[in-house]
Design a protein around this motif. Structure first.
Motif, PDB file in Angstrom:
ATOM      1  N   THR A   8       0.829  -1.202   0.000  1.00 31.82           N
ATOM      2  CA  THR A   8       0.000   0.000   0.000  1.00 31.82           C
ATOM      3  C   THR A   8       0.868   1.258   0.000  1.00 31.82           C
ATOM      4  O   THR A   8       0.623   2.189  -0.767  1.00 31.82           O
ATOM      5  N   ARG A   9       1.882   1.266   0.839  1.00 36.17           N
ATOM      6  CA  ARG A   9       2.784   2.421   0.875  1.00 36.17           C
ATOM      7  C   ARG A   9       3.529   2.565  -0.448  1.00 36.17           C
ATOM      8  O   ARG A   9       3.733   3.681  -0.935  1.00 36.17           O
ATOM      9  N   ALA A  10       3.921   1.446  -1.036  1.00 34.18           N
ATOM     10  CA  ALA A  10       4.615   1.497  -2.327  1.00 34.18           C
ATOM     11  C   ALA A  10       3.692   2.080  -3.404  1.00 34.18           C
ATOM     12  O   ALA A  10       4.105   2.933  -4.191  1.00 34.18           O
ATOM     13  N   TYR A  11       2.444   1.638  -3.411  1.00 30.12           N
ATOM     14  CA  TYR A  11       1.483   2.127  -4.397  1.00 30.12           C
ATOM     15  C   TYR A  11       1.289   3.630  -4.262  1.00 30.12           C
ATOM     16  O   TYR A  11       1.302   4.356  -5.262  1.00 30.12           O
ATOM     17  N   PHE A  12       1.114   4.117  -3.035  1.00 30.24           N
ATOM     18  CA  PHE A  12       0.930   5.552  -2.844  1.00 30.24           C
ATOM     19  C   PHE A  12       2.182   6.336  -3.235  1.00 30.24           C
ATOM     20  O   PHE A  12       2.081   7.438  -3.779  1.00 30.24           O
TER      21      PHE A  12
END
Length: 75
Positions: A22-26
């Protein structure tokens, strides 16, 4: 009820694992907004995919634990 707690622990582990992709996607979305030529590095996408696949495999255990719990096995 050991299978109830196993199911809850599986949900918790899935939630913790989901933080990484999720952090990577954001971060990718933010980078793409600032740079139109942004492309995700192959290693980064493979790492995110690995974490998502681990989540999916763990998610398959949840119905198993639910069925065992419903049948009263382990209590």
């Amino acid at each position: 009820q050991p299978f109830f707690w196993a199911k809850m622990a599986t949900f918790a582990v899935i939630g913790l694992i989901s933080i990484v992709p999720t952090r990577a996607y954001f971060a990718w979305v933010k980078a793409a907004k600032t740079n139109a030529a942004f492309a995700v590095a192959e290693a980064d996408s493979k790492r995110a995919r690995l974490f998502v696949m681990i989540e999916i495999h763990l998610l398959a255990l949840v119905p198993l634990f639910a069925a065992l719990m419903a049948r009263g096995i382990g209590s």
